[in-house]
Design a protein around this motif. Structure first.
Motif, PDB file in Angstrom:
ATOM      1  N   LYS A   1      12.729  -5.844  -7.613  1.00  0.00           N
ATOM      2  CA  LYS A   1      11.069  -5.709  -7.888  1.00  0.00           C
ATOM      3  C   LYS A   1      11.453  -3.719  -8.265  1.00  0.00           C
ATOM      4  N   GLU A   2      12.220  -3.446  -7.488  1.00  0.00           N
ATOM      5  CA  GLU A   2      12.082  -1.837  -7.734  1.00  0.00           C
ATOM      6  C   GLU A   2      11.146  -1.775  -6.778  1.00  0.00           C
ATOM      7  N   ASN A   3      10.299  -2.233  -5.441  1.00  0.00           N
ATOM      8  CA  ASN A   3       9.289  -2.107  -4.499  1.00  0.00           C
ATOM      9  C   ASN A   3       9.696  -2.540  -3.659  1.00  0.00           C
ATOM     10  N   SER A   4       8.738  -2.304  -2.699  1.00  0.00           N
ATOM     11  CA  SER A   4       8.895  -3.452  -1.452  1.00  0.00           C
ATOM     12  C   SER A   4       7.988  -4.165  -0.782  1.00  0.00           C
ATOM     13  N   LEU A   5       7.671  -4.622  -1.604  1.00  0.00           N
ATOM     14  CA  LEU A   5       6.011  -5.008  -1.980  1.00  0.00           C
ATOM     15  C   LEU A   5       6.434  -6.781  -1.926  1.00  0.00           C
TER      16      LEU A   5
END
Length: 202
Positions: free
Chosen positions: A18-22
Motif C-alpha cells: 500500500k506504500e503507507n502504514s495505514l
C-alpha cells in the motif's frame, strides 16, 4: 514461523504493497488467514502491532552488532575498512523478512516506518546511544593502531573516531535520501582518502 511472527510480517508486507502504514485489522486478517479475534489474542490493539513492527524493522535497523564486528581481525587499516564494509553490507541488505520472497529495497520499509519510528518513545535516546557505542568501538581500534604506530598520534583519538562516524553517516544519508545505488562502492571510493588523513606519519 509462529503466528505472532506471521502477523507482523504479513502486516509489514501490506504496508509495503500500500506504500503507507495505514492497515486495518480486517486486512491483516485476510492476509494472514487468522480471524480478527485470533489477531487480538496476540496483540491487544493495532497500535501494538505497529509498535512491534517499528521496533523490529526501523529501530533495530539502526543498531550495530558490536560483538560480531569485534570478530574482524587485522591491522588498524584492515579493521577499520572491514568493519565499515560489513556495516554497510548489513545496512544495505536490511532485516530479512521470511514471508516476502521478492527482493525489496529496504529504503521503502524505512520510508513507510519513518513517522512511526520518530514517534517511538525509544528512538530519541536510542540513536545517539547506538552511535556512541560505535564510536567507542572505533576508539578502541584507533588507540590500538596508535600504539602500534599505524595511526597518527598528533590527532586526538576522539576526533579520528568522530571523523569515521561522520563518514558512516554521510554514506548512509546518501543511500537513504539521494538513493545512491550502492553504499559499499561509495565507501570504497572514500576510504583511501579517509585513511590517508589518519595513517601514521614518521
Amino acid at each position: 514461523m509462529d503466528t505472532k511472527e506471521l502477523i507482523l510480517e504479513k502486516t509489514l508486507k501490506l504496508m509495503i504493497e500500500k506504500e503507507n502504514s495505514l492497515v486495518s485489522v480486517r486486512e491483516i486478517s485476510v492476509a494472514t488467514g487468522i480471524t480478527i479475534g485470533g489477531i487480538y489474542h496476540y496483540f491487544s490493539n493495532k497500535e501494538e502491532i505497529y509498535n512491534e513492527i517499528t521496533e523490529r524493522y526501523f529501530i533495530n535497523y539502526f543498531k550495530f552488532n558490536i560483538d560480531e564486528l569485534r570478530q574482524i581481525k587485522g591491522n588498524a587499516k584492515e579493521k577499520i575498512h572491514d568493519v565499515m564494509a560489513e556495516i554497510f553490507t548489513q545496512k544495505q541488505a536490511g532485516i530479512k523478512i521470511e514471508t516476502i520472497e521478492d527482493e525489496i529495497d529496504y529504503r521503502i520499509i524505512l520510508l513507510i516506518l519513518t513517522a512511526k519510528g520518530f514517534a517511538n518513545e525509544n528512538y530519541p535516546r536510542f540513536l545517539p546511544n547506538s552511535l556512541n557505542e560505535l564510536k567507542e568501538f572505533f576508539t578502541e581500534i584507533i588507540e590500538e593502531g596508535q600504539k602500534n604506530r599505524q595511526i597518527r598520534q598528533d590527532f586526538p583519538t576522539e576526533d579520528i573516531a568522530e571523523s569515521l562516524i561522520i563518514m558512516y553517516l554521510g554514506i548512509q544519508y546518501k543511500w537513504d535520501i539521494y538513493l545512491i545505488d550502492d553504499m559499499i562502492s561509495d565507501f570504497e571510493d572514500n576510504f583511501n582518502l579517509e585513511w590517508e588523513k589518519i595513517r601514521f606519519r614518521e
